[in-house]
Write a protein that holds these residues in place. Structure first.
Motif, short mmCIF file in Angstrom:
data_model
loop_
_atom_site.label_atom_id
_atom_site.label_comp_id
_atom_site.label_asym_id
_atom_site.label_seq_id
_atom_site.Cartn_x
_atom_site.Cartn_y
_atom_site.Cartn_z
N GLU A 179 0.84 -1.21 0.00
CA GLU A 179 0.00 0.00 0.00
C GLU A 179 0.87 1.25 0.00
N ALA A 180 1.98 1.22 0.71
CA ALA A 180 2.90 2.36 0.73
C ALA A 180 3.50 2.57 -0.67
N VAL A 181 3.85 1.48 -1.34
CA VAL A 181 4.37 1.57 -2.71
C VAL A 181 3.30 2.16 -3.63
N ILE B 274 6.30 1.41 -8.58
CA ILE B 274 6.17 0.00 -8.92
C ILE B 274 7.37 -0.73 -8.33
N LEU B 275 7.12 -1.83 -7.69
CA LEU B 275 8.16 -2.60 -7.00
C LEU B 275 8.71 -3.69 -7.92
N HIS B 276 10.03 -3.79 -7.97
CA HIS B 276 10.70 -4.86 -8.70
C HIS B 276 11.46 -5.68 -7.65
N LEU C 168 -4.02 -5.78 -5.38
CA LEU C 168 -2.94 -4.94 -4.83
C LEU C 168 -1.59 -5.38 -5.38
N ALA C 169 -1.38 -6.67 -5.48
CA ALA C 169 -0.12 -7.18 -6.02
C ALA C 169 0.06 -6.74 -7.47
N LEU C 170 -0.99 -6.84 -8.27
CA LEU C 170 -0.91 -6.45 -9.67
C LEU C 170 -0.62 -4.95 -9.84
N ARG C 171 -1.16 -4.15 -8.94
CA ARG C 171 -0.98 -2.70 -9.03
C ARG C 171 0.41 -2.24 -8.58
N THR C 172 1.10 -3.06 -7.79
CA THR C 172 2.34 -2.59 -7.17
C THR C 172 3.59 -3.38 -7.53
N LYS D 3 -0.79 -16.84 -9.39
CA LYS D 3 -1.53 -16.86 -10.67
C LYS D 3 -1.63 -15.46 -11.25
N ALA D 4 -1.97 -14.47 -10.41
CA ALA D 4 -2.10 -13.10 -10.88
C ALA D 4 -0.78 -12.55 -11.41
N LEU D 5 0.33 -12.92 -10.79
CA LEU D 5 1.65 -12.39 -11.16
C LEU D 5 2.45 -13.32 -12.05
N ALA D 6 1.84 -14.36 -12.56
CA ALA D 6 2.56 -15.40 -13.31
C ALA D 6 3.44 -14.83 -14.41
N ASP D 7 2.97 -13.83 -15.14
CA ASP D 7 3.76 -13.28 -16.24
C ASP D 7 4.85 -12.32 -15.77
#
Length: 138
Positions: free
Chosen positions: A82-84, A90-92, A109-113, A131-135
């Motif tokens: 949420e802070a990011v 965007i977090l790498h 939230l994971a997809l947005r950040t 699953k959401a972040l698979a790519d």
């Protein structure tokens, strides 16, 4: 009133791997175990791996610095992401060791950040997050 309490699952502190060894090497390991140098095959293999990592320790350190990787355990919880998000960033994620995405993090939230995830070791996250972040997972 119930006296049944939910106990959190214990997170394993290691990852299981499988290796193939030739019969002669395996026999030599078994001989060392039999002679009392090691308590079992796994003890020998863990010791051998640690010795190799120590031998190449400086190269690993330089590589971590060159790739700007975090070393060890890194937790990412809802408040972190949420802070990011609130900062418009965007977090790498780049970790050598264990990266954990908390159970309180939603896939949205994971997809947005999170722009990308590179983990040399293990990534622990819910199946929905993975699953959401698979790519984005490398």
């Amino acid at each position: 009133m119930s006296n049944v309490r939910q106990i959190r699952d214990k997170t394993p502190d290691s990852e299981k791997i499988t290796i193939n060894l030739g019969y002669v090497d395996l026999g030599r390991i078994d001989l060392l175990v039999q002679e009392g140098f090691y308590s079992n095959r796994s003890d020998f293999i863990r010791t051998a791996i640690r010795n190799q990592l120590d031998t190449h320790g400086e190269a690993v350190t330089r590589s971590i610095e060159r790739h700007t990787l975090e070393l060890g355990l890194r937790d990412y919880g809802r408040a972190d992401l949420e802070a990011v998000r609130d900062a418009g960033e965007i977090l790498h994620i780049k970790v050598v060791g264990l990266a954990r995405i908390g159970a309180d993090v939603t896939p949205d939230l994971a997809l947005r950040t999170i722009g990308s995830i590179t983990v040399l070791g293990a990534l622990q996250a819910s199946p929905d997050i993975k699953k959401a972040l698979a790519d984005r997972i490398r």
